[in-house]
Design an enzyme around this catalytic site. Structure first.
Site, PDB file in Angstrom:
ATOM      1  N   ARG A 225       6.230 -12.256   8.254  1.00 32.00           N
ATOM      2  CA  ARG A 225       7.234 -12.512   9.285  1.00 32.00           C
ATOM      3  C   ARG A 225       6.644 -12.530  10.690  1.00 32.00           C
ATOM      4  NH1 ARG A 225      10.537  -6.787   9.208  1.00 32.00           N
ATOM      5  NH2 ARG A 225       8.761  -5.513   9.786  1.00 32.00           N
TER       6      ARG A 225
ATOM      7  N   TYR B  71       9.854   6.794   2.698  1.00 34.18           N
ATOM      8  CA  TYR B  71       8.909   5.738   2.333  1.00 34.18           C
ATOM      9  C   TYR B  71       8.541   5.842   0.854  1.00 34.18           C
ATOM     10  CZ  TYR B  71       4.438   3.381   1.723  1.00 34.18           C
ATOM     11  OH  TYR B  71       3.416   2.614   1.233  1.00 34.18           O
TER      12      TYR B  71
ATOM     13  N   PHE C  92      -4.265  -5.194   3.637  1.00 30.57           N
ATOM     14  CA  PHE C  92      -4.516  -5.515   2.227  1.00 30.57           C
ATOM     15  C   PHE C  92      -4.481  -7.020   1.997  1.00 30.57           C
ATOM     16  CE2 PHE C  92      -3.234  -6.830  -1.945  1.00 30.57           C
ATOM     17  CZ  PHE C  92      -4.178  -6.204  -2.740  1.00 30.57           C
TER      18      PHE C  92
ATOM     19  N   LYS D 102       0.461 -12.760  14.176  1.00 34.43           N
ATOM     20  CA  LYS D 102      -0.601 -12.402  13.222  1.00 34.43           C
ATOM     21  C   LYS D 102      -1.030 -13.617  12.414  1.00 34.43           C
ATOM     22  CE  LYS D 102       0.258  -7.494  12.462  1.00 34.43           C
ATOM     23  NZ  LYS D 102       0.645  -6.487  11.442  1.00 34.43           N
TER      24      LYS D 102
ATOM     25  N   LYS E  84       9.434   3.140  -2.252  1.00 33.35           N
ATOM     26  CA  LYS E  84       8.394   2.531  -3.083  1.00 33.35           C
ATOM     27  C   LYS E  84       8.589   2.894  -4.562  1.00 33.35           C
ATOM     28  CE  LYS E  84       5.373   0.290  -1.521  1.00 33.35           C
ATOM     29  NZ  LYS E  84       5.272  -1.154  -1.326  1.00 33.35           N
TER      30      LYS E  84
ATOM     31  N   LYS F 196       2.492   8.035  -2.576  1.00 37.16           N
ATOM     32  CA  LYS F 196       3.687   8.730  -2.075  1.00 37.16           C
ATOM     33  C   LYS F 196       4.922   8.468  -2.939  1.00 37.16           C
ATOM     34  CE  LYS F 196       1.907   8.787   2.605  1.00 37.16           C
ATOM     35  NZ  LYS F 196       0.572   8.375   2.197  1.00 37.16           N
TER      36      LYS F 196
END
Length: 161
Positions: free
Chosen positions: A45, A144, A23, A49, A148, A136
């Site tokens: 972190r 998870y 995203f 990447k 959230k 979810k």
């Protein structure tokens, strides 16, 4: 929101947590292609990447800054949020099986990290925080989704500050 042909993103400093994720990368590319931000801070972190992203075509723009940090670290977040207008919070532990097997980790990242985002944003006068959630979080059946949901509740409540 457009004002006189420009948007609130034009001339703004934007920080994206989880900026090296799928995203974050798509959002950053879209903003660079369609708006004129002053600066975009890629906060994540994962130094590998960040390195790979920095080397990739489209992510070498002089308006990009790469900032290594973790949403679990309130002091690092506060430093990164200095001078930021808008935060897009996309950092999270998202893999359901990993979250179930390592339950404390998504709590630290998805809940405690959200609290750190709120504190750093308030302390630094950030204009707006936009956070990603998930389907979810509606009637969660796994950890998870539950983390959230809590993240959403924390951010909504933070509006009263």
């Amino acid at each position: 929101m457009k004002i006189d042909g420009s948007t609130i993103l034009d001339g703004s400093t934007i920080l994206v947590t989880g900026g090296t994720g799928s995203f974050g990368r798509a959002f950053i590319r879209n903003v660079l292609d369609n708006f004129n931000p002053k600066k975009i801070i890629v906060f994540s972190r994962d130094e590998l990447k960040q390195h790979n992203m920095r080397e990739e075509d489209g992510f070498t723009d002089s308006r990009l800054r790469y900032f290594i940090g973790d949403v679990r670290d309130k002091n690092r977040l506060s430093r990164a949020f200095n001078g930021v207008d808008y935060v897009v919070h996309a950092a999270a532990l998202k893999q359901v099986p990993a979250c179930e097997y390592n339950p404390i980790e998504p709590i630290k990242t998805n809940i405690n990290g959200a609290e750190n985002i709120i504190d750093a944003a308030i302390y630094n006068g950030v204009k707006k925080v936009i956070a990603l959630s998930t389907d979810k979080a509606t009637n969660p059946t796994n950890l998870y989704g539950a983390t959230k949901l809590v993240m959403e509740k924390l951010l909504v409540q933070a509006n009263s500050y």
